[in-house]
Design a protein around this motif. Sequence first.
Motif, PDB file in Angstrom:
ATOM      1  N   ARG A 177       0.826  -1.214   0.000  1.00  0.00           N
ATOM      2  CA  ARG A 177       0.000   0.000   0.000  1.00  0.00           C
ATOM      3  C   ARG A 177       0.859   1.263   0.000  1.00  0.00           C
ATOM      4  NH1 ARG A 177      -2.702  -3.583   3.287  1.00  0.00           N
ATOM      5  NH2 ARG A 177      -1.827  -2.756   5.214  1.00  0.00           N
ATOM      6  N   LEU A 178       1.980   1.215   0.729  1.00  0.00           N
ATOM      7  CA  LEU A 178       2.840   2.399   0.796  1.00  0.00           C
ATOM      8  C   LEU A 178       3.461   2.703  -0.561  1.00  0.00           C
ATOM      9  CD1 LEU A 178       3.917   4.497   2.837  1.00  0.00           C
ATOM     10  CD2 LEU A 178       5.919   3.026   3.131  1.00  0.00           C
ATOM     11  N   MET A 179       3.944   1.660  -1.248  1.00  0.00           N
ATOM     12  CA  MET A 179       4.540   1.887  -2.568  1.00  0.00           C
ATOM     13  C   MET A 179       3.493   2.327  -3.579  1.00  0.00           C
ATOM     14  SD  MET A 179       7.558  -0.981  -3.034  1.00  0.00           S
ATOM     15  CE  MET A 179       6.467  -2.407  -2.911  1.00  0.00           C
ATOM     16  N   ALA A 180       2.289   1.790  -3.484  1.00  0.00           N
ATOM     17  CA  ALA A 180       1.224   2.211  -4.396  1.00  0.00           C
ATOM     18  C   ALA A 180       0.865   3.681  -4.163  1.00  0.00           C
ATOM     19  CB  ALA A 180      -0.007   1.330  -4.209  1.00  0.00           C
ATOM     20  N   ALA A 181       0.793   4.074  -2.899  1.00  0.00           N
ATOM     21  CA  ALA A 181       0.490   5.475  -2.579  1.00  0.00           C
ATOM     22  C   ALA A 181       1.616   6.390  -3.056  1.00  0.00           C
ATOM     23  CB  ALA A 181       0.288   5.629  -1.078  1.00  0.00           C
ATOM     24  N   TYR A 182       2.852   5.932  -2.901  1.00  0.00           N
ATOM     25  CA  TYR A 182       3.996   6.732  -3.344  1.00  0.00           C
ATOM     26  C   TYR A 182       3.967   6.900  -4.855  1.00  0.00           C
ATOM     27  CZ  TYR A 182       8.805   8.494  -3.360  1.00  0.00           C
ATOM     28  OH  TYR A 182       9.934   9.281  -3.499  1.00  0.00           O
ATOM     29  N   ALA A 183       3.562   5.848  -5.577  1.00  0.00           N
ATOM     30  CA  ALA A 183       3.453   5.940  -7.033  1.00  0.00           C
ATOM     31  C   ALA A 183       2.452   7.021  -7.436  1.00  0.00           C
ATOM     32  CB  ALA A 183       3.040   4.586  -7.610  1.00  0.00           C
ATOM     33  N   GLU A 184       1.340   7.099  -6.725  1.00  0.00           N
ATOM     34  CA  GLU A 184       0.334   8.125  -7.033  1.00  0.00           C
ATOM     35  C   GLU A 184       0.884   9.524  -6.805  1.00  0.00           C
ATOM     36  OE1 GLU A 184      -3.374   7.526  -5.103  1.00  0.00           O
ATOM     37  OE2 GLU A 184      -3.531   5.413  -5.652  1.00  0.00           O
ATOM     38  N   VAL A 185       1.598   9.696  -5.697  1.00  0.00           N
ATOM     39  CA  VAL A 185       2.169  11.008  -5.388  1.00  0.00           C
ATOM     40  C   VAL A 185       3.206  11.392  -6.436  1.00  0.00           C
ATOM     41  CG1 VAL A 185       3.554  12.313  -3.728  1.00  0.00           C
ATOM     42  CG2 VAL A 185       1.703  10.849  -2.920  1.00  0.00           C
ATOM     43  N   GLY A 192       4.818  14.837 -11.189  1.00  0.00           N
ATOM     44  CA  GLY A 192       5.451  14.924 -12.502  1.00  0.00           C
ATOM     45  C   GLY A 192       6.577  13.949 -12.752  1.00  0.00           C
ATOM     46  N   GLU A 193       6.556  12.784 -12.089  1.00  0.00           N
ATOM     47  CA  GLU A 193       7.585  11.766 -12.324  1.00  0.00           C
ATOM     48  C   GLU A 193       6.919  10.431 -12.695  1.00  0.00           C
ATOM     49  OE1 GLU A 193      11.001  11.492  -9.807  1.00  0.00           O
ATOM     50  OE2 GLU A 193      10.534  13.375  -8.804  1.00  0.00           O
ATOM     51  N   ASP A 206       5.729   4.548 -12.317  1.00  0.00           N
ATOM     52  CA  ASP A 206       5.443   3.236 -12.913  1.00  0.00           C
ATOM     53  C   ASP A 206       6.295   2.150 -12.268  1.00  0.00           C
ATOM     54  OD1 ASP A 206       3.596   4.351 -14.595  1.00  0.00           O
ATOM     55  OD2 ASP A 206       4.934   4.481 -16.329  1.00  0.00           O
ATOM     56  N   LYS A 207       7.543   2.466 -11.958  1.00  0.00           N
ATOM     57  CA  LYS A 207       8.427   1.484 -11.323  1.00  0.00           C
ATOM     58  C   LYS A 207       7.890   1.078  -9.953  1.00  0.00           C
ATOM     59  CE  LYS A 207      12.805   2.793 -13.529  1.00  0.00           C
ATOM     60  NZ  LYS A 207      14.186   3.279 -13.270  1.00  0.00           N
ATOM     61  N   TYR A 208       7.452   2.065  -9.177  1.00  0.00           N
ATOM     62  CA  TYR A 208       6.939   1.758  -7.841  1.00  0.00           C
ATOM     63  C   TYR A 208       5.622   0.992  -7.914  1.00  0.00           C
ATOM     64  CZ  TYR A 208      10.274   4.010  -4.751  1.00  0.00           C
ATOM     65  OH  TYR A 208      11.393   4.295  -4.032  1.00  0.00           O
ATOM     66  N   GLU A 209       4.773   1.331  -8.871  1.00  0.00           N
ATOM     67  CA  GLU A 209       3.511   0.596  -8.996  1.00  0.00           C
ATOM     68  C   GLU A 209       3.775  -0.854  -9.388  1.00  0.00           C
ATOM     69  OE1 GLU A 209      -0.596   0.470 -11.620  1.00  0.00           O
ATOM     70  OE2 GLU A 209       0.488   2.364 -11.444  1.00  0.00           O
ATOM     71  N   ALA A 268      16.092   6.741  -7.344  1.00  0.00           N
ATOM     72  CA  ALA A 268      15.384   7.942  -6.897  1.00  0.00           C
ATOM     73  C   ALA A 268      16.341   8.926  -6.244  1.00  0.00           C
ATOM     74  CB  ALA A 268      14.272   7.555  -5.930  1.00  0.00           C
ATOM     75  N   GLU A 269      17.256   8.386  -5.430  1.00  0.00           N
ATOM     76  CA  GLU A 269      18.222   9.255  -4.750  1.00  0.00           C
ATOM     77  C   GLU A 269      19.151   9.906  -5.764  1.00  0.00           C
ATOM     78  OE1 GLU A 269      21.627   8.971  -1.235  1.00  0.00           O
ATOM     79  OE2 GLU A 269      20.340   7.272  -1.674  1.00  0.00           O
ATOM     80  N   ALA A 270      19.578   9.126  -6.771  1.00  0.00           N
ATOM     81  CA  ALA A 270      20.458   9.668  -7.806  1.00  0.00           C
ATOM     82  C   ALA A 270      19.755  10.755  -8.608  1.00  0.00           C
ATOM     83  CB  ALA A 270      20.922   8.544  -8.733  1.00  0.00           C
ATOM     84  N   ASP A 271      18.468  10.506  -8.927  1.00  0.00           N
ATOM     85  CA  ASP A 271      17.698  11.518  -9.662  1.00  0.00           C
ATOM     86  C   ASP A 271      17.579  12.804  -8.867  1.00  0.00           C
ATOM     87  OD1 ASP A 271      17.374   9.749 -11.703  1.00  0.00           O
ATOM     88  OD2 ASP A 271      15.346   9.118 -11.121  1.00  0.00           O
ATOM     89  N   SER A 272      17.337  12.664  -7.553  1.00  0.00           N
ATOM     90  CA  SER A 272      17.207  13.845  -6.697  1.00  0.00           C
ATOM     91  C   SER A 272      18.507  14.628  -6.661  1.00  0.00           C
ATOM     92  CB  SER A 272      16.804  13.429  -5.283  1.00  0.00           C
ATOM     93  OG  SER A 272      15.554  12.794  -5.301  1.00  0.00           O
ATOM     94  N   GLU A 273      19.636  13.902  -6.590  1.00  0.00           N
ATOM     95  CA  GLU A 273      20.937  14.564  -6.556  1.00  0.00           C
ATOM     96  C   GLU A 273      21.219  15.272  -7.875  1.00  0.00           C
ATOM     97  OE1 GLU A 273      23.707  11.552  -5.560  1.00  0.00           O
ATOM     98  OE2 GLU A 273      23.146  11.477  -3.430  1.00  0.00           O
TER      99      GLU A 273
END
Length: 293
Positions: A143-151, A156-157, A162-165, A271-276
């Motif tokens: 549920r947490l990963m599905a919710a994170y995918a929606e956010v 705009g990512e 899609d990866k998290y879903e 995700a961390e690399a993208d943020s950096e």
Amino acid sequence: MVAKHLVAAGGLLDLDPERAHEHAKAAMARAGRVAVVREALGIAAYYVEQYDEAVRELRTHRRISGSNDNIALIADAERGRGKPEKALELLKASDELELDNDTRTELVIVAAGAKSDLEDIAGARRLIEAEDFTQKPSGALVRLMAAYAEVLRIDGEPELADKYEELSRRTAKATGTLFGDEEPDPNAGVLIETVEEIEDEPEASDEESADSAGAESAENAGESTDTEAAVEAAAAAPAASKTHVSAKELKSVKVTDDEIEAELDEILADAEADSESVADAEDASTPEVDEEQ
């Protein structure tokens, strides 16, 4: 009779929420002082989007029983009646409560939704990212990963979303957990479908009436712990069957726990690399950046 109404409400909740609500109200009319009855009515009211009633009944259940199991549902009902701030207040107050991992996760997901309601997508993302994904039980992780995918999609990512879903769905299959968008089984309902069928059942014989007189009296007074235990046991039975997954279905899944964990680590690293990368790009283009932003 109260137990039958609760069994019917639980069995019909996904198939016919309106009818489940009627059964829950019928149980409430007969045993309003029993905590599990107030809980059943609150949950059924939530399913039919009667959010004021849901908040009232679930808060009453919480007061009677001392249980925090439905705190996330209360918070989401607050969102439903247009009060996302109340949901965030419940999350803040939960710091002083001893919530289990699943309940805490559900409350965080609801709070992230409340942040989205207030158009604070960055805040919603921070709430979820602050959770330790690797320490979640399988259901909470799905549920947490599905919710994170929606956010992430809202933010705009879409590719990362899609990866998290996908990872969430694979984890659900590997662990026998429902993802959340499965169609309810129309053959899984209970035999008792209408309130009238229960109310019009044949009257008990004189001997049966004599045996049950004491129990009925205690129920009317709201003082029989035996009655509460019986009702709770009957109400719990259908709930357990909802999450049943066949051994054949599980056997067909080839994803291992190690593979899931490795994939999760890879996604988190990406995700961390993208943020950096984004941060480096912003630093290069803007010499002086507000630290808070």
